[in-house]
Design a protein around this motif. Structure first.
Motif, mmCIF file in Angstrom:
data_model
loop_
_atom_site.group_PDB
_atom_site.id
_atom_site.type_symbol
_atom_site.label_atom_id
_atom_site.label_comp_id
_atom_site.label_asym_id
_atom_site.label_seq_id
_atom_site.Cartn_x
_atom_site.Cartn_y
_atom_site.Cartn_z
ATOM 1 N N ASP A 1 3.103 -0.842 -11.741
ATOM 2 C CA ASP A 1 2.545 -0.258 -10.513
ATOM 3 C C ASP A 1 1.353 -1.052 -9.988
ATOM 4 O OD1 ASP A 1 4.456 1.711 -10.737
ATOM 5 O OD2 ASP A 1 3.122 3.098 -11.772
ATOM 6 N N MET A 2 1.411 -2.359 -10.135
ATOM 7 C CA MET A 2 0.332 -3.207 -9.638
ATOM 8 C C MET A 2 0.912 -4.550 -9.224
ATOM 9 S SD MET A 2 -3.335 -4.212 -11.405
ATOM 10 C CE MET A 2 -3.960 -2.546 -11.275
ATOM 11 N N LEU B 1 0.821 -1.214 0.000
ATOM 12 C CA LEU B 1 0.000 0.000 0.000
ATOM 13 C C LEU B 1 0.854 1.262 0.000
ATOM 14 C CD1 LEU B 1 -2.692 -1.141 2.597
ATOM 15 C CD2 LEU B 1 -2.994 -0.914 0.119
ATOM 16 N N GLU C 1 4.250 1.698 -1.030
ATOM 17 C CA GLU C 1 5.164 1.957 -2.141
ATOM 18 C C GLU C 1 4.464 2.006 -3.491
ATOM 19 O OE1 GLU C 1 8.336 -0.835 -2.039
ATOM 20 O OE2 GLU C 1 9.231 0.004 -0.222
ATOM 21 N N GLN C 2 3.450 1.159 -3.681
ATOM 22 C CA GLN C 2 2.733 1.092 -4.955
ATOM 23 C C GLN C 2 3.694 0.884 -6.127
ATOM 24 O OE1 GLN C 2 0.232 4.583 -5.149
ATOM 25 N NE2 GLN C 2 -1.275 3.711 -3.748
ATOM 26 N N ASP C 3 4.676 -0.002 -5.924
ATOM 27 C CA ASP C 3 5.599 -0.374 -6.994
ATOM 28 C C ASP C 3 5.004 -1.528 -7.798
ATOM 29 O OD1 ASP C 3 7.409 1.543 -6.310
ATOM 30 O OD2 ASP C 3 8.724 0.213 -5.166
ATOM 31 N N THR C 4 5.794 -2.023 -8.732
ATOM 32 C CA THR C 4 5.383 -3.174 -9.528
ATOM 33 C C THR C 4 5.855 -4.449 -8.838
ATOM 34 O OG1 THR C 4 5.590 -1.869 -11.553
ATOM 35 C CG2 THR C 4 5.493 -4.272 -11.787
ATOM 36 N N VAL D 1 -6.391 -4.397 -1.998
ATOM 37 C CA VAL D 1 -5.203 -4.264 -2.844
ATOM 38 C C VAL D 1 -5.514 -4.886 -4.205
ATOM 39 C CG1 VAL D 1 -2.771 -4.846 -3.138
ATOM 40 C CG2 VAL D 1 -3.678 -4.351 -0.848
#
Length: 342
Positions: free
Chosen positions: A249-250, A209, A211-214, A237
């Motif tokens: 980004d998911m 939640l 960082e919202q990186d890949t 999420v």
């Protein structure tokens, strides 16, 4: 095998499987830990790889043996080669020593294929080009030794392997991680080991939640896939299951799939396996024991001992020196060291 239960641990699996067999069908498959024998999940299917690449049906065997004999009848072979081929055919026919007969594989297929002919183009494979070249050199040395041993080269004419130039012809990117960039075709990637959560689901979800990186998460067990989906949905999420392309980004979940784990922090990409998320690693702290042997002094005379000194007996260990004690043993009276032990 225990009655109707069959345990197997296939190559490439993270854990063994327990099959419950009823008459002519498998009723259920459970996943268990080999050290405790406790089951922790279940699945509806498993993949069991063959022990070697050379596997065939009886019908294929008959055809291949005839083709091998026809092939060598067209060539001039040395006496040693002729003897070896006949021994190989006997082993091939009886399915013996198949690991040593891999050079006959081209007779089982219409054409040769490399690994890259079967893989998904969207997957990433990291191959050490230097090791490939070293292995190729070793193989040529082995072939030269073969020519000397069998006084012929008929077997070497079988198209067993791809030359390096043919492998390099496949589309690829060369990565140099230990040298400076010398051209535009080279790419330097700095990767590190990922953070492991060891069953701490709250910390894992919080990082997703925040960082919202890949993220690419590979799951090989259905039970853990269901648990992961439950955790993500409980915290709202978003995720995508088995995407055709990685969604940036998911959270991307791949099942059933196994891969290595790493972090590309610079690019915001994190690749994790189910073990990184679920497995608890009990890293016990090692207790260091300080040896006092280096501080000990080896005495050369009894006069060096004082009453109350601690001494080490070769058989009985540490004791306290009490003094000399006169004792009679076997009719002889002598002074002996008196050592007390707790």
């Amino acid at each position: 095998v225990r009655g109707e239960i069959l345990d197997i641990f296939p190559i490439g699996s993270e854990a063994p499987y327990r099959l419950y067999v009823g008459f002519d069908e498998i009723e259920k498959i459970k996943i268990f830990k080999p050290d405790t024998q406790i089951t922790f999940g279940h699945t509806s299917e498993i993949k069991v790889l063959p022990m070697n690449e050379l596997f065939f049906t009886d019908a294929e065997k008959e055809v291949v043996v005839d083709e091998v004999e026809a092939y060598f009848n067209k060539h001039t072979v040395s006496d040693l080669e002729f003897k070896k081929v006949n021994q190989d055919l006997d082993q091939l026919y009886n399915r013996q020593n198949l690991d040593g007969l891999s050079f006959y594989m081209p007779f089982f297929k219409d054409s040769n294929h490399a690994l890259f002919d079967f893989v998904d183009q969207k997957k990433i494979y990291i191959i050490d080009k230097y090791k490939m070249a070293k292995n190729d050199d070793r193989m040529h040395l082995d072939l030269e030794e073969y020519i000397k041993t069998y006084k012929g080269r008929t077997l070497l004419d079988i198209p067993l392997y791809f030359k390096l130039d043919e492998i390099y012809a496949y589309p690829h990117i060369e990565i140099s991680g230990f040298t400076k960039i010398g051209s535009q075709d080279e790419l330097v990637i700095h990767a590190r080991d990922p953070i492991t959560y060891q069953g701490n689901y709250d910390a894992f979800i919080d990082r997703l939640l925040k960082e919202q990186d890949t993220y690419i998460l590979s799951m090989s067990q259905l039970a853990r896939l269901d648990k992961l989906k439950e955790l993500l949905e409980a915290k709202n999420v978003s995720y995508v299951l088995n995407p055709t392309e990685v969604v940036v980004d998911m959270v991307n979940i791949c099942y059933p799939y196994q891969q290595i784990s790493f972090d590309l922090v610079k690019y915001g990409l994190h690749v994790l396996t189910e073990s990184d998320i679920f497995d608890y690693k009990n890293n016990k702290r090692r207790i260091r024991y300080k040896s006092v042997m280096s501080e000990m002094v080896k005495i050369s005379d009894i006069s060096e001992l004082k009453v109350g000194d601690y001494v080490v007996h070769y058989d009985y260990g540490i004791g306290k020196y009490i003094g000399l004690k006169e004792m009679e043993l076997s009719g002889n009276v002598r002074d002996y060291l008196h050592i007390a032990y707790d």
